[in-house]
Design a protein around this motif. Structure first.
Motif, PDB file in Angstrom:
ATOM      1  N   ALA A 543      -3.241  27.557 -17.916  1.00  0.00           N
ATOM      2  CA  ALA A 543      -3.811  26.569 -18.514  1.00  0.00           C
ATOM      3  C   ALA A 543      -3.553  26.674 -20.058  1.00  0.00           C
ATOM      4  CB  ALA A 543      -5.397  26.503 -18.476  1.00  0.00           C
ATOM      5  N   LEU A 547      -6.563  28.985 -23.529  1.00  0.00           N
ATOM      6  CA  LEU A 547      -7.088  29.144 -22.142  1.00  0.00           C
ATOM      7  C   LEU A 547      -6.629  30.431 -21.309  1.00  0.00           C
ATOM      8  CD1 LEU A 547      -8.380  25.617 -20.862  1.00  0.00           C
ATOM      9  CD2 LEU A 547      -9.435  27.195 -22.147  1.00  0.00           C
ATOM     10  N   LYS A 574      -7.365  27.654 -12.581  1.00  0.00           N
ATOM     11  CA  LYS A 574      -8.425  27.004 -12.581  1.00  0.00           C
ATOM     12  C   LYS A 574      -8.484  25.843 -13.485  1.00  0.00           C
ATOM     13  CE  LYS A 574     -11.292  31.031 -11.292  1.00  0.00           C
ATOM     14  NZ  LYS A 574     -12.198  31.893 -11.859  1.00  0.00           N
ATOM     15  N   GLY A 575      -8.066  26.087 -14.699  1.00  0.00           N
ATOM     16  CA  GLY A 575      -8.288  25.269 -15.737  1.00  0.00           C
ATOM     17  C   GLY A 575      -7.419  23.915 -15.663  1.00  0.00           C
ATOM     18  N   ALA A 577      -7.428  22.318 -12.691  1.00  0.00           N
ATOM     19  CA  ALA A 577      -8.347  21.610 -11.781  1.00  0.00           C
ATOM     20  C   ALA A 577      -8.599  20.298 -12.468  1.00  0.00           C
ATOM     21  CB  ALA A 577      -9.911  22.444 -11.667  1.00  0.00           C
ATOM     22  N   VAL A 578      -8.802  20.110 -13.899  1.00  0.00           N
ATOM     23  CA  VAL A 578      -9.008  18.835 -14.369  1.00  0.00           C
ATOM     24  C   VAL A 578      -8.090  18.063 -14.302  1.00  0.00           C
ATOM     25  CG1 VAL A 578     -10.418  20.179 -16.187  1.00  0.00           C
ATOM     26  CG2 VAL A 578      -8.113  19.556 -16.853  1.00  0.00           C
ATOM     27  N   TYR A 582     -10.647  16.321 -10.501  1.00  0.00           N
ATOM     28  CA  TYR A 582     -11.934  17.242 -10.596  1.00  0.00           C
ATOM     29  C   TYR A 582     -12.952  16.177 -11.363  1.00  0.00           C
ATOM     30  CZ  TYR A 582     -15.052  20.681 -12.496  1.00  0.00           C
ATOM     31  OH  TYR A 582     -15.878  21.666 -12.822  1.00  0.00           O
ATOM     32  N   ARG A 583     -13.939  16.240 -10.440  1.00  0.00           N
ATOM     33  CA  ARG A 583     -15.305  15.284 -10.723  1.00  0.00           C
ATOM     34  C   ARG A 583     -14.461  13.853 -10.730  1.00  0.00           C
ATOM     35  NH1 ARG A 583     -20.372  17.795 -13.268  1.00  0.00           N
ATOM     36  NH2 ARG A 583     -20.282  19.317 -11.534  1.00  0.00           N
ATOM     37  N   ASN A 584     -14.739  13.175 -12.059  1.00  0.00           N
ATOM     38  CA  ASN A 584     -14.284  11.741 -12.190  1.00  0.00           C
ATOM     39  C   ASN A 584     -13.004  11.802 -13.158  1.00  0.00           C
ATOM     40  OD1 ASN A 584     -14.552   9.236 -11.071  1.00  0.00           O
ATOM     41  ND2 ASN A 584     -15.265   8.499 -12.891  1.00  0.00           N
ATOM     42  N   LEU A 585     -12.522  12.933 -13.478  1.00  0.00           N
ATOM     43  CA  LEU A 585     -11.550  12.968 -14.421  1.00  0.00           C
ATOM     44  C   LEU A 585     -10.180  12.249 -14.075  1.00  0.00           C
ATOM     45  CD1 LEU A 585     -12.306  16.563 -15.896  1.00  0.00           C
ATOM     46  CD2 LEU A 585     -12.706  14.440 -16.895  1.00  0.00           C
TER      47      LEU A 585
END
Lengths: 637, 637
Positions: A543, A547, A574-575, A577-578, A582-585
């Motif tokens: 990341a 990070l 992990k970072g 993931a965005v 990830y979610r609505n990103l």
């Protein structure tokens, strides 16, 4: 004669420096060989005595009246002893003496000379600083390790190579106390000549060895060990390693973040994975895991492993399940058998689970009956029909007899919930050695990073006093040729106008500066390459921004990597993931990032491997494509 | 009579449901009481027999010819047995029978009724679902746990309260095998009446108990246990807990991030720290740590602890040091004694280190001599002059005799490098119970967050079709009254113009929207409050955006917190390093953030604690001040 025979099954051994004082360390090999039933000839060599502990002794190995297959050198005058071995045409010498690479630069020089001389004399060396060799099925206890004071240590299918001589004793002692036996045990010492890799090769060909265990402080022969590990995999012999040095992030001060992050231990982790060596976290797991591995291959699951638990002790089962969860493993099902369940019910439950597609392993947690009624307690586990799916036991009380009964039958059994979970985690993380991707060579060092097909943000060098340029605003302004620019205030971002640029340029106080178009994306990544002194070329993706450093959020693989492999590596960060949905990103161009990672990894293919480190930090990941904002390549020397 | 005496030292016990079949569980208490030398009277109660295992038996406890201090109920008809105890004026009943809170809603109702009736009858209850009570110094083995099959378990200064009956046996068994004895052991079962907190109170007053060990699955009486823990601290009796359930982040679906992140286990961690209870990570540490704690108080170090190591085994010492490093502890110095060192040199080295200000603890790593020459091996450790600074041993081989010798002398000794490091880490992380900060009450629920003195970003509600407002651009546009707005595309950031705003409003398709001034700062934080069903009010601070969630980067403390305590909590959040003076990055107003955290924590002080959860996410931290961008408060029910 063959190396393996001279090393492990010598017909005659010379003990150079054997002491007549039975209480001395140097008297031990002679005592231990006798105690454990060595069938060959033992020739003590002593500078002042003609008889040692009842055996005829000689002043020099050269005086021995018979051929010597293996000399064990315990004197300070190693060089002289080696010459004597040379005259006698001894094929293998193990050296207990220290004062070589274990003793600074002088010792390292001494060691180099010794090896050179041994080569000239045709002698293979184990050590120096080795506590010797043990072959339990062969009854050879050629060692100074006091663990051989023990009566009749059990023989078994695990062979151990240890870089710590004392830990050889620890593992043998702990295994023996619960019926877990060893085949061969080697204290490898400084590895001046025979290294871990070559020993693994010998063990792959050893009929008694089913599992190879390594106690490591470092890796000195990464390429050979990697080849040996692939050979072991092909032969169906799992290798498991416990390695010290996890809390140190690498000794040398690295010049890039990649260097600092991907220190030796992280690099070794990637290396072990790459060549199919399991790594365990806890020392006791190294003792306990072999029966879980013996005769098994990596499961290569692409999802979390599911463990079914059968138990008579709720608390005991929960302590393992809890720990499995911390390792990311899942509970397939929990079968709480009451104390009134019959042995048949117990066995049938185990067999049903072993045959079920709903779990990947079965764990039997056994309570106090394991202590007071061992035969009864482990009977259903021992009787259950074997399957390729692992069946293991965790015994909650102090229950050495039950542990031994299970060991006898080759059933993995664990003394603590933590080692049990560690073993399952290592087992399910175990992968076959990775086939290396095929790429063409890269020729010479490319322009970096553009030569690798990675776009760099539009930029221009600007000069005082006008600092003119043609880039559209906003821009970034940077010091040139300075490391860790951010730390010294050498980066100004988001400059919106030429007036602001002039102000920042004045603050930086340099006549030549770099102006760069401000790039915006969905995430920042760091991508790095490093030719590690121990494991060789590796690639890192993490990341971006702070990070990777703050959270140690990066993943490392051995170079080169295919794009698909790079994609897997990215999946571990992990970072990032965005940008993976990830979610609505909004999703970023992960494929382009993977191409960049793979491209960097191909620096490993340049003839002579001239690149020491290379890094793009940050690499901006956009909805389409990636763009490098800062890049740096360091050649060796 | 006093509760403690009836519970632990009854002059006469009734065994209700005692079986005449010696192989049955329900025959065990009678067998074990006799086997372990119980000096009081035993009265078996059996519905069909006049004699049980050689003792006169009665049909009901009410028929017993003597006063009964403690009844152990093992029959299904618990209610009837309780009535009989009432008639007989038995002060304490332990209930082995299950089918209560351990058996669903029906069982829970049954348990409530039972407790009500026991109160009416003046009977204190242990259980139901309890395996009973053991007092080793007092020779009371009133239990069905099969571990008491053991001959002469050693008595010691540790008392254990276990929520798992079987694990009581595990700990006693494992301790006994190496000379680590217990005082009292209590299987607390469902805690229908007597809970962990009250038991701890009793143990604080127990002369035999020096250290209190807890095996926990949950906490059912957090307030009482907290009070008891403070009392134990004042009495100089350390409490150490091993708690299951670390891999589950809380069962209930929380409505805020704070709820989801600060699940039960994280909350319990904060709770244990708050009331001065050490928590160990590994089961074996719970067995091994008591001698390290006995007679000691928290060190309250404000820097990493430094451990000096004296060793005769390089590999063994390294395996501990490596693990200590993973826990953030430092190596003060390493003393590699050769095998030729005298006992005197060894002891002197230990004593010098124990007296030195350069280390906080001393560890002796002992190699194979621990197995074959136990007296010799541990002699210098046993002889070294005691000091308040801990001296502990790690024995590399299988060496139970050495472990027992050290246990006899009260010296902490560890069997694995991992438990050794776990114990040191827990010891140095141990803090005295926190004095609660003094605040005035908060009156009623304030406007949130402004009523707590936390500024909120300028905002306005805008209406279709014009969506007019007076805020300067850039602005953010948000859906109103929707949870997880980002997930459903309900947030548009950095809107630069009214035209863009209209476009976004159209996309969101709602007639009323919230427009908010875009706030920029140096970092984003999440600050939350939660009234946890188990431990009560707690406060959370984490890195903002997706970081708290992706990296589990947050810290939790029990509310209320002073500003100084809030500052300490913030110090634990890695991602907020960027505003604490990291590299050359500008510092944020951490003090203002601490004020906000402390302010939220005071929601705990509102009479009746009406707030269930409250959260500001994100809270923008600027160079000066903080500003809330989104805030949410949920009342109970």
């Amino acid at each position: 004669m063959r190396l393996a025979q001279a090393l492990f099954a010598p017909r005659a051994v010379a003990l150079i420096g054997a002491s007549g004082d039975a209480s001395k360390n140097t008297a031990r090999p002679q005592r231990y060989l006798k105690k454990h039933g060595y069938a060959g000839r033992v020739v003590p060599v002593n500078a002042t005595r003609d008889e040692v502990l009842g055996e005829r002794a000689y002043r020099s190995v050269a005086d021995a009246p018979i051929d010597i297959d293996h000399a064990f050198i315990m004197v300070a005058e190693v060089e002289q002893a080696l010459e004597d071995c040379g005259r006698k045409r001894v094929p293998v010498a193990s050296i207990y003496s220290n004062g070589f690479a274990d003793a600074g630069i002088e010792g390292t020089r001494r060691q180099a000379k010794l090896v050179e001389r041994a080569r000239a004399l045709g002698i293979r060396l184990l050590g120096p600083n080795s506590m010797g060799v043990v072959d339990l099925p062969g009854r050879v206890a050629l060692t100074v390790n006091a663990v051989l004071e023990m009566d009749a240590p059990p023989a078994g299918g695990t062979s151990l190579i240890s870089q710590s001589g004392t830990m050889l004793g620890t593992l043998l002692s702990r295994g023996a106390a619960r019926g877990l036996g060893y085949a061969k045990l080697v204290s490898i010492g400084n590895e001046a000549d025979l290294g871990v890799g070559e020993l693994v090769e010998l063990l792959v060909d050893d009929a008694d060895t089913k599992v190879i265990a390594l106690f490591l402080e470092t890796v000195r022969d990464a390429e050979r060990l990697a080849r040996a590990a692939r050979k072991a995999h092909a032969a169906g012999k799992p290798i498991v390693a416990y390695k010290l040095g996890r809390s140190v992030l690498g000794e040398e001060l690295a010049r890039t973040h990649t260097g600092a992050l991907a220190g030796t231990d992280v690099a070794l982790d990637a290396y072990f994975r790459d060549c199919g060596i399991l790594r365990v976290d806890m020392l006791e797991t190294l003792v306990e895991i072999p029966p879980l591995l013996s005769g098994r291959a990596p499961t290569e699951l692409k999802r979390p492993a599911r463990v079914a638990v059968v138990t008579t002790t709720g608390g005991g089962a929960a302590s393992v399940v809890d720990r499995l969860g911390l390792h990311g493993l899942e509970l397939a099902s929990m079968h709480d058998l009451t104390m009134t369940s019959t042995q048949d019910t117990y066995r049938t439950t185990l067999e049903t689970l072993l045959a079920s597609p709903d779990c990947d392993a079965v764990l039997a947690a056994v309570g106090s009956s394991a202590q007071f009624h061992p035969d009864f307690a482990v009977e259903p586990i021992v009787q259950a029909k074997r399957s390729p799916k692992p069946l293991a036991a965790f015994l909650t009380p102090h229950a050495e007899r039950s542990l031994a009964l299970l060991a006898e039958r080759g059933i993995p059994a664990f003394r603590t919930p933590e080692a049990c979970a560690d073993a399952f985690a290592a087992f399910f993380a175990w992968q076959s050695p990775r086939p290396r991707p095929v790429f063409g060579s890269l020729g010479s060092v490319p322009e970096f990073p553009d030569g690798l097909g990675i776009a760099i943000a539009e930029q221009a060098v600007v000069q005082a006093p006008e600092f003119k340029h043609a880039l559209p605003y906003p821009v970034a302004l940077k010091l040139m040729d300075v490391e860790h620019k951010t730390d010294v205030g050498g980066v100004a971002l988001n400059i919106a106008s030429h007036a602001e640029l002039l102000e920042q340029a004045k603050r930086m106080g340099q006549p030549r500066l770099l102006v760069q178009r401000m790039e915006r994306g969905l995430a920042e990544a760091i991508v790095g390459y490093r030719d590690d002194p121990i494991v060789g070329p590796l690639v890192l993706v993490g990341a971006g921004g702070t990070l990777a450093e703050l959270y140690k959020d990066f993943a490392v693989g051995l170079a080169p990597l295919s794009e698909a492999e790079a994609m897997e590596l990215i999946g571990k960060v992990k970072g990032l993931a965005v940008i993976r949905g990830y979610r609505n990103l909004p999703r970023g161009d992960v494929a382009a990032l993977a191409r960049a990672v793979s491209a960097l990894s191909r620096l490993a293919l340049i003839e002579g491997r001239p690149v020491r480190e290379a890094e793009i930090n940050p690499l901006i990941v956009k909805a389409e494509g990636v763009v490098a904002v800062d890049a740096r390549l360091v050649l060796k020397d």
